[in-house]
Write a protein that holds these residues in place. Structure first.
Motif, PDB file in Angstrom:
ATOM      1  N   GLU A 146       0.811  -1.214   0.000  1.00 36.38           N
ATOM      2  CA  GLU A 146       0.000   0.000   0.000  1.00 36.38           C
ATOM      3  C   GLU A 146       0.853   1.277   0.000  1.00 36.38           C
ATOM      4  O   GLU A 146       0.549   2.230  -0.705  1.00 36.38           O
ATOM      5  CB  GLU A 146      -0.926   0.004   1.217  1.00 36.38           C
ATOM      6  CG  GLU A 146      -1.837   1.216   1.272  1.00 36.38           C
ATOM      7  CD  GLU A 146      -2.744   1.208   2.489  1.00 36.38           C
ATOM      8  OE1 GLU A 146      -3.345   2.264   2.751  1.00 36.38           O
ATOM      9  OE2 GLU A 146      -2.841   0.173   3.180  1.00 36.38           O
ATOM     10  N   ASN A 147       1.951   1.261   0.760  1.00 37.95           N
ATOM     11  CA  ASN A 147       2.741   2.487   0.941  1.00 37.95           C
ATOM     12  C   ASN A 147       4.143   2.451   0.353  1.00 37.95           C
ATOM     13  O   ASN A 147       4.849   3.459   0.411  1.00 37.95           O
ATOM     14  CB  ASN A 147       2.848   2.804   2.432  1.00 37.95           C
ATOM     15  CG  ASN A 147       1.488   3.094   3.033  1.00 37.95           C
ATOM     16  OD1 ASN A 147       0.716   3.877   2.501  1.00 37.95           O
ATOM     17  ND2 ASN A 147       1.186   2.444   4.147  1.00 37.95           N
ATOM     18  N   TYR A 148       4.556   1.298  -0.213  1.00 38.26           N
ATOM     19  CA  TYR A 148       5.942   1.162  -0.670  1.00 38.26           C
ATOM     20  C   TYR A 148       6.024   0.497  -2.033  1.00 38.26           C
ATOM     21  O   TYR A 148       5.159  -0.285  -2.414  1.00 38.26           O
ATOM     22  CB  TYR A 148       6.763   0.349   0.350  1.00 38.26           C
ATOM     23  CG  TYR A 148       6.749   1.026   1.693  1.00 38.26           C
ATOM     24  CD1 TYR A 148       7.618   2.078   1.965  1.00 38.26           C
ATOM     25  CD2 TYR A 148       5.818   0.665   2.650  1.00 38.26           C
ATOM     26  CE1 TYR A 148       7.566   2.741   3.176  1.00 38.26           C
ATOM     27  CE2 TYR A 148       5.760   1.333   3.867  1.00 38.26           C
ATOM     28  CZ  TYR A 148       6.624   2.370   4.121  1.00 38.26           C
ATOM     29  OH  TYR A 148       6.576   3.041   5.312  1.00 38.26           O
ATOM     30  N   LEU A 149       7.105   0.815  -2.727  1.00 39.24           N
ATOM     31  CA  LEU A 149       7.373   0.242  -4.038  1.00 39.24           C
ATOM     32  C   LEU A 149       8.838  -0.168  -4.086  1.00 39.24           C
ATOM     33  O   LEU A 149       9.713   0.596  -3.681  1.00 39.24           O
ATOM     34  CB  LEU A 149       7.094   1.286  -5.131  1.00 39.24           C
ATOM     35  CG  LEU A 149       7.316   0.872  -6.576  1.00 39.24           C
ATOM     36  CD1 LEU A 149       6.328  -0.223  -6.982  1.00 39.24           C
ATOM     37  CD2 LEU A 149       7.162   2.074  -7.490  1.00 39.24           C
ATOM     38  N   GLY A 150       9.100  -1.379  -4.569  1.00 37.76           N
ATOM     39  CA  GLY A 150      10.464  -1.867  -4.738  1.00 37.76           C
ATOM     40  C   GLY A 150      10.699  -2.214  -6.195  1.00 37.76           C
ATOM     41  O   GLY A 150       9.860  -2.865  -6.825  1.00 37.76           O
TER      42      GLY A 150
END
Length: 126
Positions: free
Chosen positions: A22-26
């Protein structure tokens, strides 16, 4: 932020994505130190990691821990090194780097072959 390349990746979708919550992207770094070098960013823009509110700072590193476990398993590295320096792009980001021996984390980076990165992203996501 309007001119932030990482904010643009969040909005348009990162093509080399290996992690999303929901809050992070890798996503895979296009200038990796080692194969599987991944950048983890908060989707909300903040320039400097130490300016994050305490709860967001803690959440970022808990997310990094989850992603590191996945990378270690999928890449087969002995460890996942972590680096936060914050100069390349003015958006908080954590480098997660697969390593197998001392000092690999500080090796020189070079532009990666996009076809190899796409294969690696499929391996991590598979």
């Amino acid at each position: 932020m309007e001119n932030c390349i990482f904010c643009k990746l969040v909005q348009e979708g990162a093509t080399l994505k290996v992690w999303e919550s929901e809050n992070y992207l890798g996503f895979l770094d296009i200038y990796p130190v080692m194969p599987g070098h991944t950048l983890l960013i908060p989707k909300k823009h903040e320039d400097y990691v130490f300016d994050l509110p305490d709860a967001e700072y803690t959440a970022l590193f808990l997310e990094a821990k989850k992603l590191a476990k996945k990378l270690k398993e999928k890449i087969g590295a002995k460890r996942i090194g972590i680096l936060v320096e914050g100069f390349g792009v003015p958006h908080t980001h954590v480098h997660l780097i697969p390593i197998n021996k001392p000092r690999e984390i500080s090796g020189p980076s070079k532009e990666a072959d996009m076809a190899e990165l796409e294969k690696l992203a499929k391996k991590i996501n598979g």
